[in-house]
Design an enzyme around this catalytic site. Structure first.
Site, mmCIF file in Angstrom:
data_model
loop_
_atom_site.group_PDB
_atom_site.id
_atom_site.type_symbol
_atom_site.label_atom_id
_atom_site.label_comp_id
_atom_site.label_asym_id
_atom_site.label_seq_id
_atom_site.Cartn_x
_atom_site.Cartn_y
_atom_site.Cartn_z
ATOM 1 C CB THR A 98 -0.927 0.424 1.220
ATOM 2 O OG1 THR A 98 -0.838 1.198 1.192
ATOM 3 C CG2 THR A 98 -0.092 0.046 3.153
ATOM 4 C CG ASP A 99 -1.432 5.078 -1.296
ATOM 5 O OD1 ASP A 99 -1.761 4.324 -0.023
ATOM 6 O OD2 ASP A 99 -1.838 5.786 -1.464
ATOM 7 C CD GLU A 100 -3.334 3.529 4.284
ATOM 8 O OE1 GLU A 100 -3.084 3.203 5.936
ATOM 9 O OE2 GLU A 100 -4.154 3.492 4.019
ATOM 10 C CE1 TYR B 65 -3.347 -2.525 6.185
ATOM 11 C CE2 TYR B 65 -3.213 0.106 5.363
ATOM 12 C CZ TYR B 65 -3.415 -1.757 5.148
ATOM 13 O OH TYR B 65 -3.047 -1.595 4.002
HETATM 14 P P1 NAD Z 1 -10.136 -6.509 2.216
HETATM 15 O O1 NAD Z 1 -9.319 -6.442 4.087
HETATM 16 O O2 NAD Z 1 -11.540 -6.360 1.833
HETATM 17 O O3 NAD Z 1 -10.141 -8.465 2.454
HETATM 18 C C1 NAD Z 1 -9.112 -9.081 3.291
HETATM 19 C C2 NAD Z 1 -9.182 -10.362 2.879
HETATM 20 O O4 NAD Z 1 -8.373 -11.198 3.372
HETATM 21 C C3 NAD Z 1 -10.414 -10.327 3.233
HETATM 22 O O5 NAD Z 1 -10.778 -11.888 2.679
HETATM 23 C C4 NAD Z 1 -9.726 -11.639 4.879
HETATM 24 O O6 NAD Z 1 -11.225 -13.162 5.136
HETATM 25 C C5 NAD Z 1 -8.787 -12.417 4.085
HETATM 26 N N1 NAD Z 1 -7.846 -12.424 5.602
HETATM 27 C C6 NAD Z 1 -7.467 -11.599 6.269
HETATM 28 N N2 NAD Z 1 -7.195 -12.392 7.184
HETATM 29 C C7 NAD Z 1 -6.705 -13.891 6.874
HETATM 30 C C8 NAD Z 1 -5.866 -14.471 6.806
HETATM 31 N N3 NAD Z 1 -4.920 -14.254 8.386
HETATM 32 N N4 NAD Z 1 -5.693 -15.597 6.123
HETATM 33 C C9 NAD Z 1 -5.829 -15.700 4.659
HETATM 34 N N5 NAD Z 1 -7.017 -14.663 5.376
HETATM 35 C C10 NAD Z 1 -6.570 -13.734 5.859
HETATM 36 O O7 NAD Z 1 -8.672 -6.320 1.981
HETATM 37 P P2 NAD Z 1 -8.198 -5.208 0.397
HETATM 38 O O8 NAD Z 1 -9.349 -3.756 0.557
HETATM 39 O O9 NAD Z 1 -9.715 -5.995 -0.738
HETATM 40 O O10 NAD Z 1 -6.600 -4.931 0.505
HETATM 41 C C11 NAD Z 1 -6.552 -6.485 0.128
HETATM 42 C C12 NAD Z 1 -5.257 -6.115 0.207
HETATM 43 O O11 NAD Z 1 -4.714 -4.421 -0.669
HETATM 44 C C13 NAD Z 1 -3.801 -5.485 1.349
HETATM 45 O O12 NAD Z 1 -3.037 -6.483 1.127
HETATM 46 C C14 NAD Z 1 -3.971 -4.457 1.542
HETATM 47 O O13 NAD Z 1 -3.461 -3.723 2.874
HETATM 48 C C15 NAD Z 1 -4.039 -4.683 -0.311
HETATM 49 N N6 NAD Z 1 -4.398 -2.473 -0.584
HETATM 50 C C16 NAD Z 1 -5.146 -2.222 -0.327
HETATM 51 C C17 NAD Z 1 -6.418 -0.917 -0.590
HETATM 52 C C18 NAD Z 1 -7.197 -0.467 -1.089
HETATM 53 O O14 NAD Z 1 -7.446 0.422 -0.923
HETATM 54 N N7 NAD Z 1 -8.008 -1.398 -0.067
HETATM 55 C C19 NAD Z 1 -5.148 -0.017 -1.396
HETATM 56 C C20 NAD Z 1 -3.646 -0.752 -1.550
HETATM 57 C C21 NAD Z 1 -3.578 -1.751 -0.943
HETATM 58 O O1 DAU Z 2 -4.129 4.282 0.536
HETATM 59 C C1 DAU Z 2 -4.179 2.847 0.378
HETATM 60 C C2 DAU Z 2 -5.248 1.954 1.822
HETATM 61 O O2 DAU Z 2 -6.615 2.716 1.538
HETATM 62 C C3 DAU Z 2 -5.509 0.385 2.062
HETATM 63 O O3 DAU Z 2 -3.922 0.580 2.478
HETATM 64 C C4 DAU Z 2 -6.259 0.762 3.240
HETATM 65 O O4 DAU Z 2 -6.018 -1.036 2.826
HETATM 66 C C5 DAU Z 2 -7.595 1.088 2.499
HETATM 67 O O5 DAU Z 2 -8.426 1.036 3.681
HETATM 68 C C6 DAU Z 2 -7.464 2.599 2.329
HETATM 69 O O6 DAU Z 2 -7.536 3.434 4.023
HETATM 70 P P1 DAU Z 2 -7.396 4.830 4.184
HETATM 71 O O7 DAU Z 2 -7.919 4.801 5.546
HETATM 72 O O8 DAU Z 2 -7.344 5.949 3.165
HETATM 73 O O9 DAU Z 2 -8.896 4.655 3.828
HETATM 74 P P2 DAU Z 2 -10.448 4.778 4.255
HETATM 75 O O10 DAU Z 2 -11.696 4.048 3.547
HETATM 76 O O11 DAU Z 2 -10.427 3.857 5.686
HETATM 77 O O12 DAU Z 2 -10.104 6.432 5.503
HETATM 78 C C7 DAU Z 2 -10.232 7.271 3.329
HETATM 79 C C8 DAU Z 2 -10.696 8.926 4.169
HETATM 80 O O13 DAU Z 2 -11.453 8.990 4.212
HETATM 81 C C9 DAU Z 2 -9.025 8.243 5.112
HETATM 82 O O14 DAU Z 2 -9.537 9.888 4.935
HETATM 83 C C10 DAU Z 2 -10.679 8.651 6.927
HETATM 84 C C11 DAU Z 2 -11.955 8.999 5.927
HETATM 85 N N1 DAU Z 2 -12.993 8.819 6.652
HETATM 86 C C12 DAU Z 2 -13.542 7.194 6.586
HETATM 87 C C13 DAU Z 2 -14.681 6.194 6.834
HETATM 88 C C14 DAU Z 2 -13.947 5.082 7.087
HETATM 89 C C15 DAU Z 2 -14.311 9.459 7.359
HETATM 90 O O15 DAU Z 2 -14.070 10.308 6.779
HETATM 91 N N2 DAU Z 2 -14.726 9.151 7.413
HETATM 92 C C16 DAU Z 2 -15.071 7.070 7.965
HETATM 93 O O16 DAU Z 2 -16.386 7.511 8.421
#
Ligand code: NAD
Ligand code: DAU
Length: 338
Positions: free
Chosen positions: A124-126, A152
């Site tokens: 992730t970019d985080e 995280y």
């Molecule tokens: P998500 O939370 O929707 O899905 C995570 C999945 O992993 C779920 O199906 C969960 O059951 C499974 N899981 C959790 N713990 C596990 C374990 N111990 N063993 C096997 N399976 C397990 O997450 P997402 O948003 O789809 O993110 C997927 C990946 O992409 C993550 O690694 C996250 O860090 C990365 N990522 C997410 C975003 C975003 O915006 N959502 C952006 C950049 C990177």
């Molecule tokens: O940048 C990549 C990341 O993006 C991934 O690595 C993470 O898995 C993914 O969850 C996401 O992280 P963020 O923290 O950026 O996403 P989130 O949707 O939780 O929040 C987006 C922005 O919105 C953040 O600035 C917090 C804000 N927010 C979020 C929630 C849930 C609110 O203002 N209110 C809310 O209820």
């Protein structure tokens, strides 16, 4: 090609499975622990393919993971499995270390034992921390130092370092991608965009953290899947690739756009206590993946958000079952007194 997709029952992993099925005849094994974020209903259509199978398995369960590899022997592992929600990591960091760090280690150990063409870590970019709001000229590149803010992001950065260490020490053929915020179908409604859509549709308050001025760089999930596919087939072993579409938006603007699209009132917006350690701005420089692999995002935000809102309108039962389940308790705990 045999692909092991961990975390395939989550948001991005499931979209990736559908992407692969659309473009290839690869054999896919989805391995997922089915935590609160994993949903097999999402994969109902995928499961109709004879090239698809599923195993419930925790990536940190060493014995179980070795058994899965013994039976399937994948060519490529794409590791999506993770605890992914920043707010949950602030409440309970331990499980993030267990899954995101220890789980990644187990996967790489098993890859070393059985041999692998590629281990791809979805990061992730985080891991780069945040950028100031008043310096729009600054972007994250692959050489930006890791500087994490939340449990995280610290767990994801630790995993990235371990992946690079396994490459250098054991010659494991790894790649890492670091993507910006994704949105699209099947995203769990604890994350900003699906939460706001679901609350809007239920005429519930829209909890915006702080003043809503934090900036995220949004990418349609299919564009992320396409980038990962390019990296696992054409990317250079040992390399990190940033993925992002130069689409920065303040949270409040996203919320207002959702309200407008759904014809609701801005009175639903409620400014609530800010997230602890809240990152100000993320912004990815995707020059490397564009130059080396020819990746370009295809879905512009105006189209992607419409597709996403339409998807949540057309698939109400999918998210309503989540919102009415134990998620409601989580929601009360997180937002009840905020
Ligand atoms: P998500 O939370 O929707 O899905 C995570 C999945 O992993 C779920 O199906 C969960 O059951 C499974 N899981 C959790 N713990 C596990 C374990 N111990 N063993 C096997 N399976 C397990 O997450 P997402 O948003 O789809 O993110 C997927 C990946 O992409 C993550 O690694 C996250 O860090 C990365 N990522 C997410 C975003 C975003 O915006 N959502 C952006 C950049 C990177
Ligand atoms: O940048 C990549 C990341 O993006 C991934 O690595 C993470 O898995 C993914 O969850 C996401 O992280 P963020 O923290 O950026 O996403 P989130 O949707 O939780 O929040 C987006 C922005 O919105 C953040 O600035 C917090 C804000 N927010 C979020 C929630 C849930 C609110 O203002 N209110 C809310 O209820």
């Amino acid at each position: 090609m045999k692909l092991l997709v961990t975390g395939g029952a989550g948001f991005i992993g499931s979209n990736f499975i559908y992407y692969i099925q659309k473009h290839y005849d690869d054999d896919i094994l989805c391995m997922d622990a089915l935590t609160y974020a994993g949903n097999l209903e999402t994969l109902t259509a995928a499961a109709k393919s004879p090239h698809y199978s599923f195993v419930r398995c925790d990536i940190a369960d060493r014995d179980a993971v070795f058994k899965v590899f013994e039976a399937f022997k994948p060519d490529i592992v794409v590791n999506f499995a993770a605890e992914s929600h920043v707010d949950r990591s602030i409440e309970n960091p331990g499980i993030f270390l267990q899954t995101n760090v220890m789980g990644t280690q187990v996967l790489m150990d098993v890859c070393r034992k059985y041999g692998i063409k590629r281990f791809h870590q979805v990061s992730t970019d985080e891991v780069y921390g945040d950028l100031p709001l008043d310096r729009p000229d600054l972007f994250f590149t692959e050489s930006t130092p890791l500087h994490t803010s939340s449990p995280y992001s610290a767990s994801k950065a630790a995993a990235d370092l371990l992946v690079l260490a396994y490459h250098r020490t054991y010659d494991l053929p790894v790649t890492i991608s670091r993507c910006s915020n994704n949105y699209g179908p099947y995203q769990f409604p604890e994350k900003l965009i699906p939460l706001m859509i679901a609350n809007c549709l239920n005429d519930k308050q829209l909890p915006v953290y702080g003043k809503g001025l934090n900036v995220r760089d949004w990418l349609y999930v299919e564009d992320h899947c396409k980038a990962i596919d390019l990296i696992i087939r054409k990317g250079k072993v040992g390399e990190v690739y940033n993925i992002g579409g130069h689409n920065e938006m303040a949270n409040i603007d996203i919320v207002k756009l959702i309200i407008k699209t759904l014809g609701k009132s801005e009175d639903l917006i409620t400014f609530v206590t800010d997230r602890k350690g809240h990152d100000l701005r993320y912004a990815i420089d995707p020059a490397k993946i564009k130059a080396e692999l020819g990746w370009e995002p295809e879905t512009m935000f105006a189209d992607g958000i419409k597709l996403t809102i339409d998807w949540y309108l057309e698939n109400r039962p999918w998210w309503e079952r989540i919102v009415s389940g134990e998620y409601r308790e989580y929601y009360e705990k997180m937002y009840g007194n905020r």
